[in-house]
Scaffold this motif. Structure first.
Motif, PDB file in Angstrom:
ATOM      1  N   ALA A 245     -67.099 -17.112  30.230  1.00  0.00           N
ATOM      2  CA  ALA A 245     -65.804 -16.235  30.512  1.00  0.00           C
ATOM      3  C   ALA A 245     -65.585 -16.328  31.868  1.00  0.00           C
ATOM      4  CB  ALA A 245     -66.154 -14.846  30.071  1.00  0.00           C
ATOM      5  N   GLY A 246     -64.156 -16.068  32.170  1.00  0.00           N
ATOM      6  CA  GLY A 246     -63.837 -16.014  33.470  1.00  0.00           C
ATOM      7  C   GLY A 246     -62.356 -16.371  33.750  1.00  0.00           C
ATOM      8  N   PRO A 247     -61.861 -16.209  34.975  1.00  0.00           N
ATOM      9  CA  PRO A 247     -60.277 -16.618  35.112  1.00  0.00           C
ATOM     10  C   PRO A 247     -60.029 -18.003  34.896  1.00  0.00           C
ATOM     11  CG  PRO A 247     -61.439 -16.494  37.271  1.00  0.00           C
ATOM     12  CD  PRO A 247     -62.724 -16.026  36.093  1.00  0.00           C
ATOM     13  N   THR A 248     -60.818 -19.006  34.756  1.00  0.00           N
ATOM     14  CA  THR A 248     -60.707 -20.408  34.527  1.00  0.00           C
ATOM     15  C   THR A 248     -60.949 -20.729  33.121  1.00  0.00           C
ATOM     16  OG1 THR A 248     -62.613 -21.296  35.302  1.00  0.00           O
ATOM     17  CG2 THR A 248     -61.191 -21.092  36.777  1.00  0.00           C
ATOM     18  N   ALA A 249     -61.610 -19.879  32.232  1.00  0.00           N
ATOM     19  CA  ALA A 249     -61.661 -20.245  30.902  1.00  0.00           C
ATOM     20  C   ALA A 249     -60.286 -20.071  30.228  1.00  0.00           C
ATOM     21  CB  ALA A 249     -62.660 -19.104  30.329  1.00  0.00           C
ATOM     22  N   GLU A 250     -60.770 -20.779  28.866  1.00  0.00           N
ATOM     23  CA  GLU A 250     -59.548 -21.042  28.084  1.00  0.00           C
ATOM     24  C   GLU A 250     -59.258 -19.650  27.144  1.00  0.00           C
ATOM     25  OE1 GLU A 250     -59.499 -24.833  25.720  1.00  0.00           O
ATOM     26  OE2 GLU A 250     -61.805 -24.966  26.274  1.00  0.00           O
ATOM     27  N   PRO A 251     -58.174 -19.489  26.632  1.00  0.00           N
ATOM     28  CA  PRO A 251     -57.873 -18.472  25.851  1.00  0.00           C
ATOM     29  C   PRO A 251     -58.970 -18.309  24.852  1.00  0.00           C
ATOM     30  CG  PRO A 251     -55.678 -19.506  26.490  1.00  0.00           C
ATOM     31  CD  PRO A 251     -56.938 -20.399  26.847  1.00  0.00           C
ATOM     32  N   ALA A 252     -59.230 -17.085  24.306  1.00  0.00           N
ATOM     33  CA  ALA A 252     -60.115 -16.940  23.062  1.00  0.00           C
ATOM     34  C   ALA A 252     -60.099 -17.700  21.954  1.00  0.00           C
ATOM     35  CB  ALA A 252     -60.219 -15.257  22.650  1.00  0.00           C
ATOM     36  N   PRO A 253     -58.594 -17.745  21.459  1.00  0.00           N
ATOM     37  CA  PRO A 253     -58.580 -18.694  19.995  1.00  0.00           C
ATOM     38  C   PRO A 253     -58.663 -20.127  20.520  1.00  0.00           C
ATOM     39  CG  PRO A 253     -56.362 -17.150  20.624  1.00  0.00           C
ATOM     40  CD  PRO A 253     -57.455 -17.023  21.702  1.00  0.00           C
ATOM     41  N   ALA A 254     -58.191 -20.601  21.802  1.00  0.00           N
ATOM     42  CA  ALA A 254     -58.680 -22.179  21.993  1.00  0.00           C
ATOM     43  C   ALA A 254     -60.000 -22.446  22.261  1.00  0.00           C
ATOM     44  CB  ALA A 254     -57.951 -22.528  23.434  1.00  0.00           C
ATOM     45  N   ARG A 255     -60.922 -21.259  22.544  1.00  0.00           N
ATOM     46  CA  ARG A 255     -62.269 -21.667  22.553  1.00  0.00           C
ATOM     47  C   ARG A 255     -63.162 -21.626  21.401  1.00  0.00           C
ATOM     48  NH1 ARG A 255     -62.029 -17.580  26.782  1.00  0.00           N
ATOM     49  NH2 ARG A 255     -63.323 -16.166  25.436  1.00  0.00           N
ATOM     50  N   LEU A 256     -62.407 -20.876  20.465  1.00  0.00           N
ATOM     51  CA  LEU A 256     -63.067 -20.879  19.131  1.00  0.00           C
ATOM     52  C   LEU A 256     -62.949 -22.075  18.318  1.00  0.00           C
ATOM     53  CD1 LEU A 256     -61.997 -17.292  17.858  1.00  0.00           C
ATOM     54  CD2 LEU A 256     -64.213 -17.931  18.600  1.00  0.00           C
ATOM     55  N   TRP A 257     -62.282 -22.798  18.338  1.00  0.00           N
ATOM     56  CA  TRP A 257     -61.967 -23.805  17.312  1.00  0.00           C
ATOM     57  C   TRP A 257     -63.120 -24.978  17.453  1.00  0.00           C
ATOM     58  CZ3 TRP A 257     -61.510 -29.057  17.924  1.00  0.00           C
ATOM     59  CH2 TRP A 257     -61.473 -29.268  19.294  1.00  0.00           C
ATOM     60  N   ARG A 258     -63.800 -25.161  18.600  1.00  0.00           N
ATOM     61  CA  ARG A 258     -64.704 -25.896  18.756  1.00  0.00           C
ATOM     62  C   ARG A 258     -66.237 -25.561  18.133  1.00  0.00           C
ATOM     63  NH1 ARG A 258     -62.179 -26.689  24.056  1.00  0.00           N
ATOM     64  NH2 ARG A 258     -61.696 -28.762  24.356  1.00  0.00           N
ATOM     65  N   PRO A 259     -66.618 -24.621  18.210  1.00  0.00           N
ATOM     66  CA  PRO A 259     -67.660 -24.047  17.515  1.00  0.00           C
ATOM     67  C   PRO A 259     -67.432 -23.948  15.974  1.00  0.00           C
ATOM     68  CG  PRO A 259     -67.028 -22.065  18.907  1.00  0.00           C
ATOM     69  CD  PRO A 259     -66.071 -23.614  19.178  1.00  0.00           C
ATOM     70  N   VAL A 260     -66.250 -23.445  15.497  1.00  0.00           N
ATOM     71  CA  VAL A 260     -65.711 -23.430  14.272  1.00  0.00           C
ATOM     72  C   VAL A 260     -65.927 -24.789  13.505  1.00  0.00           C
ATOM     73  CG1 VAL A 260     -63.924 -22.988  12.480  1.00  0.00           C
ATOM     74  CG2 VAL A 260     -64.853 -21.225  14.441  1.00  0.00           C
ATOM     75  N   ALA A 261     -65.415 -25.946  14.518  1.00  0.00           N
ATOM     76  CA  ALA A 261     -65.237 -27.147  13.971  1.00  0.00           C
ATOM     77  C   ALA A 261     -66.802 -27.856  13.706  1.00  0.00           C
ATOM     78  CB  ALA A 261     -64.444 -28.148  14.803  1.00  0.00           C
ATOM     79  N   ALA A 262     -67.598 -27.338  14.648  1.00  0.00           N
ATOM     80  CA  ALA A 262     -68.991 -27.680  14.667  1.00  0.00           C
ATOM     81  C   ALA A 262     -69.757 -27.303  13.463  1.00  0.00           C
ATOM     82  CB  ALA A 262     -69.783 -27.537  15.995  1.00  0.00           C
ATOM     83  N   PHE A 263     -69.274 -26.182  13.059  1.00  0.00           N
ATOM     84  CA  PHE A 263     -69.985 -25.157  12.175  1.00  0.00           C
ATOM     85  C   PHE A 263     -69.472 -26.070  10.775  1.00  0.00           C
ATOM     86  CE2 PHE A 263     -70.164 -22.185   8.446  1.00  0.00           C
ATOM     87  CZ  PHE A 263     -71.167 -21.675   8.787  1.00  0.00           C
ATOM     88  N   ILE A 264     -68.391 -26.372  10.698  1.00  0.00           N
ATOM     89  CA  ILE A 264     -67.850 -26.979   9.444  1.00  0.00           C
ATOM     90  C   ILE A 264     -68.484 -28.551   9.271  1.00  0.00           C
ATOM     91  CG2 ILE A 264     -65.957 -28.001   8.108  1.00  0.00           C
ATOM     92  CD1 ILE A 264     -64.252 -25.312   9.475  1.00  0.00           C
TER      93      ILE A 264
END
Length: 605
Positions: free
Chosen positions: A428-447
């Motif tokens: 998390a921080g000023p250079t981090a991606e927005p929350a929805p953009a950060r979520l898709w990678r762990p969700v894709a890995a889970f699937i």
């Protein structure tokens, strides 16, 4: 940068202490190689001594020559206060280098039949090159030590820094802060979750990781070479026959059959006219046979058995590198080196360099876990899929990836993202991606993580026109999950029956109990969630499967995180001699038990 600046930079690099040390080592080592090769060819052509004994004689002569050169030229300024210790360690590490050097030649000569004068010299030189890397690291680290600083200087330095040993409170706090800082440096912003690494940074990371892991890999090679030489010495047959058994013994012949002819089309395929097989090769997963086929295609002259050994050895090196990388990320280099060595001298480590798929699976599992710990979700998912296509216990890798992905999604949804390794920086921080953009990678890995394991089971059902086909085939191999009932019966038989049992029975019982104890310790020491989940499922499979009792130790071999508590305990030993004695004792027992499993046991390893 101008040409003059570039020359100045190269001149500075060439004059560095390490560059001078490497140059002096190369001069002495090159002269030693010349002495080695000249003596080898002289003995071989002037006498009737065989190839490998002639190589041993040449190596002994070069060891004596090298000691004089190293002591009085390359390392003449190093500590000379304990000559007996220095000579003893030099002989020990030279003996290990001798085994590495001549093990390569013996494998080529007796395993593959490459014994022409040209081939003997090529593999003799290859063995020398591999042994030289080990000797350079061991001599500069253990034998020819740097002259220690005066005690007064050390005390002065401690006083100036204010963190001497007497100040226990500040010392422990400082050490803890150093460990946290080291973890933060290892899990840097460059490798933070959800970022795409540039090609240059990826190559830099790979080079740095390999350079860091090289001591552990060299010690792993030394351990496996010593074990192989012990196997050859204790074998009742010729060295060639022994190497052949390593390549095609037990499960190895089934993997070679799949690589050559593909998978069966029925539950009881015909082996000949009127001779149906009681078992189907669909019980074996496809990645290792594919690697065998690829190696045989590239190197057709080595044969199928040679391809099996080459693939297993290459995968074992990649696995050792991955184990070091995972452990170093969490616990530092010293524990990582010890963990890598312990995996190389595990009780059933003989299968790491035999025609089995354990090395390939452990390599994929280790690098998948490393990707998870660094929050590189897509590589972790891809490696998990590959691991699921290598062995049935690939479900453990998938579960580890899914558990970490699930935890990461929950934490991010709650606004508390965190890395898997304690002390690592938050993404998390000023250079981090927005929350929805950060979520898709762990969700894709889970699937995606379990798709390899599930995909092979589904493909087997489609091929056999029965959705339960895979589990029916496993039952043909006497393998099903009964929640430990068969294991409990084995323990009851061991302690209540007076009839003699094979050696593998009590050894496997000890390994199972040790695995349970180490699993409890790993949980108590709060290893990262991915490592705990992975070790837990591998241990549960080994305890709950009804397969042959003698194979349970092999099932535990990929669970390398269970070795980390032992490595941490050894890292706290006060002197190097204690660690060396413990590792040498374990390695000797491992070599003897591996010889028994592969050559004398009535049960499959």
């Amino acid at each position: 940068m101008s040409v003059r600046d570039r020359r100045a930079e190269l001149s500075t690099a060439a004059s560095s202490p390490l560059a001078r040390e490497v140059t002096k080592f190369a001069v002495v080592g090159g002269a030693g190689v010349a002495v080695n090769l000249l003596t080898f060819n002289l003995v071989r052509h002037a006498t009737s001594i065989a190839v490998v004994p002639a190589s041993v004689i040449a190596t002994v002569v070069s060891i004596v020559f090298n000691y004089v050169g190293f002591r009085y030229f390359a390392y003449k300024d190093r500590d000379k206060s304990c000559c007996p210790r220095e000579m003893g360690l030099f002989l020990v590490f030279s003996a290990i280098g001798l085994l590495i050097e001549n093990g390569v030649l013996a494998l080529a000569t007796y395993g593959f039949g490459w014994d022409s004068p040209l081939q003997s010299n090529v593999f003799k030189f290859s063995g020398i090159a591999l042994a030289t890397l080990f000797r350079f690291w061991s001599y500069r680290t253990w034998v020819f030590r740097v002259v220690p600083e005066p005690s007064g200087a050390r005390r002065g330095g401690a006083g100036a820094g204010g963190t001497g040993r007497g100040d226990t409170g500040q010392g422990s706090a400082g050490r803890r802060a150093s460990r946290v800082a080291a973890v933060r440096e290892r899990v840097s912003v460059r490798g933070s979750p959800g970022t795409d690494l540039a090609a240059g940074s990826v190559l830099d990371d790979v080079r740095a990781s390999l350079r860091s892991a090289m001591p552990g890999i060299l010690l792993f090679i030394a351990a496996r070479t010593v074990s192989l030489m012990g196997l050859l010495l204790l074998s009742p047959g010729s060295p060639g026959h022994t190497v052949h058994r390593l390549a095609v013994r037990w499960d190895a012949v089934w993997y070679i059959g799949i690589a050559r002819h593909g998978y069966d089309h029925s539950f009881h395929p015909h082996m000949g006219v009127g001779h149906p097989s009681p078992r189907s090769n669909l019980a074996f997963f496809p990645v290792y046979p594919l690697l065998l086929r690829g190696a045989h295609t590239v190197l057709p002259g080595v044969g199928w058995g040679g391809a099996a050994l080459l693939v297993a050895c290459a995968c074992a090196l990649v696995a050792a590198w991955g184990i070091h990388a995972v452990t170093a990320l969490c616990y530092g280099r010293r524990v990582a080196v010890l963990t890598t060595v312990l995996w190389g001298i595990a009780p059933v480590a003989v299968v790491e360099t035999a025609g089995y798929s354990e090395s390939a699976f452990t390599a994929l599992a280790a690098w998948a876990l490393l990707a998870v710990l660094k929050r590189h979700w897509l590589p972790a998912a891809a490696l998990s899929v590959a691991a699921g296509l290598t062995r049935p216990v690939g479900a453990a890798v998938a579960a580890a990836v899914m558990a970490e992905a699930c935890r990461e999604v929950v934490r991010r949804c709650r606004g508390r993202p965190s890395a898997a390794v304690p002390g690592a920086p938050s993404p998390a921080g000023p250079t981090a991606e927005p929350a929805p953009a950060r979520l898709w990678r762990p969700v894709a890995a889970f699937i995606a993580a379990p798709l390899g394991w599930l995909g092979f089971i589904a493909w087997t059902g489609w091929r056999m026109h029965d959705w339960r086909a895979y589990f029916r085939i496993q039952r043909m191999w006497n393998s099903r999950f009964d929640f430990g009932l068969r294991t409990a019966e084995g323990f009851r038989k061991l302690f209540t029956h007076g009839t003699p049992v094979n050696l593998f029975f009590p050894v496997t019982a000890v390994l199972l109990v040790a695995a349970i104890a180490l699993l409890v310790v790993t949980i108590g020491q709060r290893q990262p969630l991915a490592l705990v989940v992975y070790s837990l499922i591998v241990t549960v499979v080994a305890l709950g499967d009804t397969a042959h009792w003698s194979s349970r130790g092999r099932f535990l071999l990929p669970a390398f995180p269970l070795l980390i508590p032992v490595a941490k305990a050894l890292s706290r030993a006060r002197d190097h001699l204690t660690r060396f004695a413990v590792l040498a004792g374990i390695g000797t027992l491992s070599a003897c038990y591996g010889t028994y499993l592969m050559l004398y046991s009535v049960g499959a390893p």
